[in-house]
Design a protein around this motif. Structure first.
Motif, short mmCIF file in Angstrom:
data_model
loop_
_atom_site.label_atom_id
_atom_site.label_comp_id
_atom_site.label_asym_id
_atom_site.label_seq_id
_atom_site.Cartn_x
_atom_site.Cartn_y
_atom_site.Cartn_z
N LEU A 1 -6.95 -95.41 -13.35
CA LEU A 1 -6.39 -94.08 -13.59
C LEU A 1 -7.50 -93.03 -13.57
CD1 LEU A 1 -4.02 -95.05 -16.54
CD2 LEU A 1 -3.35 -94.53 -14.17
N ALA A 2 -8.65 -93.37 -14.14
CA ALA A 2 -9.78 -92.44 -14.18
C ALA A 2 -11.05 -93.24 -14.43
CB ALA A 2 -9.59 -91.41 -15.29
N THR B 1 0.32 -91.41 -10.53
CA THR B 1 -0.50 -90.22 -10.27
C THR B 1 -0.39 -89.23 -11.43
OG1 THR B 1 -0.29 -90.54 -7.89
CG2 THR B 1 -0.90 -88.33 -8.65
N ALA C 1 -2.34 -90.61 -14.34
CA ALA C 1 -3.78 -90.42 -14.09
C ALA C 1 -4.19 -88.98 -14.40
CB ALA C 1 -4.13 -90.78 -12.65
N ARG C 2 -3.38 -88.03 -13.99
CA ARG C 2 -3.68 -86.61 -14.26
C ARG C 2 -3.69 -86.35 -15.76
NH1 ARG C 2 -0.33 -84.60 -10.91
NH2 ARG C 2 1.42 -84.37 -12.31
N ARG D 1 -6.88 -87.91 -17.29
CA ARG D 1 -8.06 -87.11 -16.95
C ARG D 1 -8.10 -85.81 -17.75
NH1 ARG D 1 -9.23 -88.16 -10.59
NH2 ARG D 1 -8.96 -90.42 -10.67
N ARG E 1 -10.21 -87.71 -5.52
CA ARG E 1 -8.79 -87.63 -5.16
C ARG E 1 -8.14 -88.95 -5.55
NH1 ARG E 1 -6.73 -88.83 0.28
NH2 ARG E 1 -4.49 -88.55 0.09
N TYR E 2 -7.02 -88.87 -6.24
CA TYR E 2 -6.38 -90.07 -6.75
C TYR E 2 -5.45 -90.68 -5.70
CZ TYR E 2 -4.15 -93.38 -9.80
OH TYR E 2 -3.70 -94.55 -10.35
#
Length: 181
Positions: free
Chosen positions: A45-46, A102, A105-106, A109, A123-124
């Motif tokens: 994810l990060a 996604t 993940a955002r 982060r 970029r994920y």
């Protein structure tokens, strides 16, 4: 001191068993590929890199506040980074659940940024790394092989914060914090 950290979703044992049954007979088929071990399979994810000890507890607390509903995820298809003709990474792609992953993940982060732990901000692209090459190589045939793996679905109801210790024999990953969705 610091700790090398990343956040990830770890597939359940049933999914890992199915992947292992698919990958194991192929491990020796191409000496250019270094297949990841089962203990390394995850959906990043990060990546946070080296996090100072004083930031680890605030990061854990911030990640615990990441909200979102559980969601279904399907590993289906194959891909390469950066491209099939000059690939360095062969991966299992995500079809169902890619948008939700996604979004997660955002959120991860953003939570980390709020407590002063920046992520790599790459970029994920949701994926599960299966193999790597030491030098860029054409992996088109391997895309077809991985693409033949039957779709594998499971529910995502949590993610983890993992430490990564690098060794000559490969990384050692350890879960240091778990977060339920």
């Amino acid at each position: 001191m610091s700790m090398r950290l990343f956040a990830a979703v770890i597939p359940p044992a049933t999914a890992l068993n199915a992947l292992e049954a698919f990958v194991e007979p192929r491990r020796a088929a191409d000496p250019a590929l270094r297949w990841a071990g089962r203990e390394h399979w995850h959906l990043t994810l990060a990546f946070f890199g080296d996090v100072p000890d004083g930031r680890i507890e605030p990061l854990q607390h911030a990640l615990s506040g990441v909200a979102g509903p559980p969601f279904p995820l399907t590993l289906d298809g194959a891909g390469c980074f950066p491209n099939p003709a000059q690939a360095r990474v062969l991966y299992q792609a995500v079809s169902t659940g890619a948008d939700e992953l996604t979004t997660l993940a955002r959120r991860v982060r953003s939570a980390a940024d709020r407590v002063g732990v920046p992520s790599d901000n790459a970029r994920y692209r949701p994926h599960l790394t299966l193999a790597r090459t030491r030098r860029p190589a054409p992996l088109t045939r391997w895309l077809r092989v991985v693409d033949s793996f039957p779709a594998l679905s499971f529910g995502v109801d949590s993610f983890v914060l993992m430490s990564s210790h690098l060794h000559p024999s490969g990384p050692d990953y350890r879960v240091i914090h778990s977060v339920s969705l």
